[in-house]
Design a protein around this motif. Structure first.
Motif, PDB file in Angstrom:
ATOM      1  N   VAL A  49       6.263 -54.838  33.074  1.00  0.00           N
ATOM      2  CA  VAL A  49       7.530 -54.386  33.654  1.00  0.00           C
ATOM      3  C   VAL A  49       7.766 -55.018  35.028  1.00  0.00           C
ATOM      4  O   VAL A  49       8.843 -55.583  35.284  1.00  0.00           O
ATOM      5  N   PRO A  50       6.788 -54.968  35.963  1.00  0.00           N
ATOM      6  CA  PRO A  50       7.016 -55.662  37.246  1.00  0.00           C
ATOM      7  C   PRO A  50       7.249 -57.163  37.086  1.00  0.00           C
ATOM      8  O   PRO A  50       8.028 -57.751  37.846  1.00  0.00           O
TER       9      PRO A  50
ATOM     10  N   ARG B  12       1.542 -54.865   8.824  1.00  0.00           N
ATOM     11  CA  ARG B  12       1.543 -53.576   9.505  1.00  0.00           C
ATOM     12  C   ARG B  12       0.432 -53.511  10.545  1.00  0.00           C
ATOM     13  O   ARG B  12       0.625 -52.982  11.644  1.00  0.00           O
ATOM     14  N   ARG B  13      -0.711 -54.079  10.206  1.00  0.00           N
ATOM     15  CA  ARG B  13      -1.832 -54.086  11.136  1.00  0.00           C
ATOM     16  C   ARG B  13      -1.479 -54.889  12.388  1.00  0.00           C
ATOM     17  O   ARG B  13      -1.809 -54.489  13.514  1.00  0.00           O
ATOM     18  N   VAL B  14      -0.813 -56.019  12.212  1.00  0.00           N
ATOM     19  CA  VAL B  14      -0.418 -56.847  13.355  1.00  0.00           C
ATOM     20  C   VAL B  14       0.586 -56.116  14.224  1.00  0.00           C
ATOM     21  O   VAL B  14       0.494 -56.144  15.463  1.00  0.00           O
ATOM     22  N   VAL B  15       1.555 -55.450  13.580  1.00  0.00           N
ATOM     23  CA  VAL B  15       2.567 -54.719  14.348  1.00  0.00           C
ATOM     24  C   VAL B  15       1.923 -53.597  15.155  1.00  0.00           C
ATOM     25  O   VAL B  15       2.242 -53.386  16.333  1.00  0.00           O
ATOM     26  N   GLU B  16       1.005 -52.856  14.544  1.00  0.00           N
ATOM     27  CA  GLU B  16       0.338 -51.768  15.260  1.00  0.00           C
ATOM     28  C   GLU B  16      -0.483 -52.304  16.422  1.00  0.00           C
ATOM     29  O   GLU B  16      -0.479 -51.740  17.526  1.00  0.00           O
ATOM     30  N   ALA B  17      -1.202 -53.410  16.190  1.00  0.00           N
ATOM     31  CA  ALA B  17      -1.986 -54.002  17.280  1.00  0.00           C
ATOM     32  C   ALA B  17      -1.076 -54.496  18.402  1.00  0.00           C
ATOM     33  O   ALA B  17      -1.381 -54.322  19.592  1.00  0.00           O
ATOM     34  N   ALA B  18       0.063 -55.108  18.030  1.00  0.00           N
ATOM     35  CA  ALA B  18       0.997 -55.587  19.042  1.00  0.00           C
ATOM     36  C   ALA B  18       1.576 -54.436  19.851  1.00  0.00           C
ATOM     37  O   ALA B  18       1.787 -54.561  21.070  1.00  0.00           O
ATOM     38  N   LEU B  19       1.847 -53.300  19.192  1.00  0.00           N
ATOM     39  CA  LEU B  19       2.363 -52.143  19.918  1.00  0.00           C
ATOM     40  C   LEU B  19       1.340 -51.613  20.917  1.00  0.00           C
ATOM     41  O   LEU B  19       1.683 -51.261  22.055  1.00  0.00           O
ATOM     42  N   VAL B  20       0.076 -51.538  20.506  1.00  0.00           N
ATOM     43  CA  VAL B  20      -0.972 -51.081  21.422  1.00  0.00           C
ATOM     44  C   VAL B  20      -1.090 -52.045  22.606  1.00  0.00           C
ATOM     45  O   VAL B  20      -1.176 -51.626  23.769  1.00  0.00           O
ATOM     46  N   LEU B  21      -1.085 -53.342  22.310  1.00  0.00           N
ATOM     47  CA  LEU B  21      -1.158 -54.338  23.382  1.00  0.00           C
ATOM     48  C   LEU B  21       0.047 -54.226  24.311  1.00  0.00           C
ATOM     49  O   LEU B  21      -0.081 -54.312  25.536  1.00  0.00           O
ATOM     50  N   GLY B  22       1.236 -54.010  23.732  1.00  0.00           N
ATOM     51  CA  GLY B  22       2.438 -53.909  24.545  1.00  0.00           C
ATOM     52  C   GLY B  22       2.431 -52.702  25.457  1.00  0.00           C
ATOM     53  O   GLY B  22       2.787 -52.799  26.635  1.00  0.00           O
ATOM     54  N   VAL B  23       2.015 -51.556  24.928  1.00  0.00           N
ATOM     55  CA  VAL B  23       1.992 -50.340  25.742  1.00  0.00           C
ATOM     56  C   VAL B  23       0.994 -50.483  26.894  1.00  0.00           C
ATOM     57  O   VAL B  23       1.290 -50.118  28.039  1.00  0.00           O
ATOM     58  N   LEU B  24      -0.176 -51.013  26.608  1.00  0.00           N
ATOM     59  CA  LEU B  24      -1.182 -51.172  27.652  1.00  0.00           C
ATOM     60  C   LEU B  24      -0.807 -52.265  28.650  1.00  0.00           C
ATOM     61  O   LEU B  24      -1.362 -52.308  29.754  1.00  0.00           O
ATOM     62  N   SER B  25       0.120 -53.133  28.284  1.00  0.00           N
ATOM     63  CA  SER B  25       0.559 -54.202  29.194  1.00  0.00           C
ATOM     64  C   SER B  25       1.720 -53.775  30.082  1.00  0.00           C
ATOM     65  O   SER B  25       2.100 -54.541  30.982  1.00  0.00           O
ATOM     66  N   LEU B  26       2.289 -52.608  29.852  1.00  0.00           N
ATOM     67  CA  LEU B  26       3.460 -52.188  30.625  1.00  0.00           C
ATOM     68  C   LEU B  26       3.233 -52.181  32.136  1.00  0.00           C
ATOM     69  O   LEU B  26       4.145 -52.538  32.888  1.00  0.00           O
ATOM     70  N   PRO B  27       2.046 -51.785  32.635  1.00  0.00           N
ATOM     71  CA  PRO B  27       1.877 -51.768  34.103  1.00  0.00           C
ATOM     72  C   PRO B  27       2.115 -53.115  34.777  1.00  0.00           C
ATOM     73  O   PRO B  27       2.570 -53.160  35.914  1.00  0.00           O
ATOM     74  N   TRP B  28       1.803 -54.224  34.096  1.00  0.00           N
ATOM     75  CA  TRP B  28       2.086 -55.542  34.690  1.00  0.00           C
ATOM     76  C   TRP B  28       3.304 -56.203  34.073  1.00  0.00           C
ATOM     77  O   TRP B  28       3.968 -57.021  34.720  1.00  0.00           O
TER      78      TRP B  28
END
Length: 604
Positions: free
Chosen positions: A260-261, A242-258
């Motif tokens: 998605v393009p 669960r900790r890994v999934v939550e960390a991956a979600l945070v990383l994924g959301v913050l990575s959206l600006p680069w």
């Protein structure tokens, strides 16, 4: 007038002691950040003067536009946009200097906050090492300030994983999010490894305080009001997952600006980049020795002066060996400084488990009275080993890595493997702090805080002038104003047809073409790279932007059809050198001593 009743009242002597204690604690907490500031001033030197620091990928421009990413891989997303926004509220030159200084301050304070000893000496040792090393120096000389933002925030991100909380982790990852894809990938390596390996708090009866019992056991499921659900526990592996999934979600959301393009772009990656960007020896100890001592960058011009000498190589490798040994000793029972000392666990009764202290906050320990490793130890070790393996893969298995890139361009960021040494840098910083804590004395602390500078002294003063501030000639600002004031659509083509420039007004330092960041419209430029090889040859890494091929074909057309072909591609302006006569039928909008701006008529 009545006498002041308070005139004869004296303060209790204990008040001055308490106030002094508060000031001392504040000074100790601020000391690593102040050390980072001093190291920044020493390292940057002439780069802090009036003007911009322009070197390789470090391209800051006056009045940067608020522009969306182009067609190629979004390497400067969202860093360029953040710089443009900050330049709206502060002078653009000051924005760059604040960013560069902030890298040192953030790195030093973060490494110190991760050290599980509250003694100032070990924290200063970690701060000095993490803010002054070959990895940071080489990446700075390559102009990769956006990557270094993420590296500077890396210890804060690791600490946030251990302390818990999605919001805490998101805040700690903001520097990497601003830096973009390289910074986020390096941070993801350490964050996910720490989330997967950090100890799980022990199960305990409902209503009892959390004293940080033995990790790795099952955790009770709790009812809404804190009552434990009888007979039901969550396995430790599930908590970690669960900790890994939550960390991956945070990383994924913050990575959206680069991210998605990048997914929407038509960018391609040349597998030849594996050989071009593979780690190389920067001293007499070979590639492996260079990597172990945190060097090994592929660009020879990014090596700190004198780094190739035997003295520098041996001393840096010896320091690395001592630091790795110190990190390994964190698990040994005799590593006393890494337990909660008598003054740190006041109130803990006999047999209770004292907490680790990481930057003033409690991180659960595993056994009282033992010098147990901090909870992030396994994660940092795994991330450091993984990063070192990626760096070595480009050297010893370039075919396999090139095959992955040919199969899917998404593996392209792995070609510059040396940049993934960042967790290894953090490991050595914490390890050096462990050594200082083991033999703590004023002399040891003074030597440990000074040794990174003494080992790499030529990083000072902008690497002896390799980093220096200059101002753009007035003609560049005039061309920028003309192009940005034109409401008509159309791209700008930048010549000569190459990625980098070496201007006389910039001391002939190589820099990415500033035209790529100065204008509010699409800029077509040749992002293909020619990289020199150790044997003396040159390797061409193909362009990532598909539009480059069409522009290059138009440039190869004859004099009569070249202008019409580019205009047909939507090119309105051409920025060329002053003596360039490639477009004789174009309209000259501006002619300066160095550059010339041409306008192409649209096809009829």
């Amino acid at each position: 007038m009545a006498p002041d009743a308070s005139a004869g009242i004296r303060s209790h002597p204990l008040e001055s002691v308490i106030m002094r204690s508060g000031w001392v604690e504040t000074a100790e907490r601020s000391a690593p950040a102040l050390l980072g500031l001093l190291l920044a001033l020493l390292a940057l030197g002439p780069a802090l003067g009036p003007g911009f620091v322009l070197r390789y990928d470090m391209v800051f421009v006056p009045d940067p536009p608020l522009a969306l990413p182009g067609e190629g891989f979004p390497r400067a997303v969202p860093s360029d946009l953040v710089v443009a926004l900050l330049s709206r509220i502060a002078p653009d030159q000051m924005v760059q200097k604040a960013v560069l200084i902030g890298i040192f301050v953030l790195a030093a304070s973060g490494a110190a906050a991760l050290v599980p000893s509250r003694r100032l000496g070990p924290r200063l040792a970690a701060a000095a090492f993490y803010a002054w090393n070959a990895y940071l120096a080489q990446r700075l000389l390559l102009g990769q300030w956006a990557l270094l933002l993420g590296v500077a925030g890396l210890p804060w991100a690791v600490r946030a994983v251990v302390l818990g909380g999605r919001l805490r982790l998101a805040v700690a990852l903001l520097p990497a999010a601003v830096g973009g894809f390289q910074a986020m990938l390096v941070s993801a390596l350490a964050v996910l490894a720490t989330a997967a390996t950090a100890p799980v708090p022990a199960a305990r009866p409902s209503g009892t305080p959390d004293t940080g019992g033995s990790p790795g056991r099952a955790v009770p499921i709790r009812a809404p009001r804190g009552r434990a659900v009888p007979g039901r526990t969550v396995p430790a592996w599930a908590v970690r997952a669960r900790r890994v999934v939550e960390a991956a979600l945070v990383l994924g959301v913050l990575s959206l600006p680069w991210l998605v393009p990048a997914l929407l772009s038509r960018a391609v990656t040349d597998p030849a980049g594996v050989e071009a960007f593979a780690a190389r020896a920067d001293g007499p100890l070979g590639t492996v020795g260079s990597l172990l001592s945190l060097g090994g960058i592929w660009n020879a011009n990014a090596v700190v002066p004198g780094q190739e000498s035997w003295w520098s190589a041996i001393v840096r490798l010896s320091l690395a060996a001592v630091a790795v040994w110190g990190f390994a000793r964190l698990r040994a029972p005799r590593a006393v400084p890494y337990r909660a000392g008598a003054g740190e666990a006041r109130g803990a009764g006999a047999g209770e488990v004292p907490p680790y202290r990481a930057g003033g906050e409690d991180v659960p320990s595993r056994r009282a009275g033992q010098g147990e490793a901090p909870p992030y130890r396994a994660g940092v070790a795994v991330a450091a080993g993984g990063g070192l393996a990626v760096a070595l893969a480009g050297v010893f298995a370039p075919g396999a890595l090139g095959g992955l890139i040919a199969w899917w361009p998404g593996f392209g960021p792995l070609r510059d493997g040396q940049l993934y040494l960042a967790p290894f840098v953090l490991l050595q910083a914490v390890g050096l702090a462990s050594v200082v804590a083991r033999w703590h004395s004023r002399a040891v602390v003074a030597v440990a805080a000074a040794v990174p500078v003494l080992v790499l002294p030529t990083f000072a003063l902008g690497a002896f002038g390799r980093l220096s501030a200059v101002d753009y000639p007035d003609e560049w600002r005039r061309v920028q104003a003309i192009v940005n004031a034109d409401p008509a659509p159309g791209a700008l083509l930048s010549l000569p047809w190459g990625a980098h420039r070496a201007f006389a007004w910039n001391g002939r330092r190589v820099v990415l073409d500033p035209a790529t960041k100065m204008f509010r419209r699409r800029v077509l430029w040749n992002d293909a790279l020619l990289v020199g090889l150790p044997g003396g040859g040159r390797l061409r890494v193909a362009s990532e932007d598909p539009a480059v091929a069409a522009a290059q074909a138009a440039l190869r057309a004859g004099p009569d059809g070249r202008t019409a072909a580019l205009a047909g591609l939507g090119v309105r302006y051409v920025l060329a050198q002053a003596g360039d006569n490639t477009f004789q039928d174009a309209v000259t909008v501006f002619q300066g001593p160095e550059i010339r701006l041409l306008r192409l008529d649209p096809p009829k």
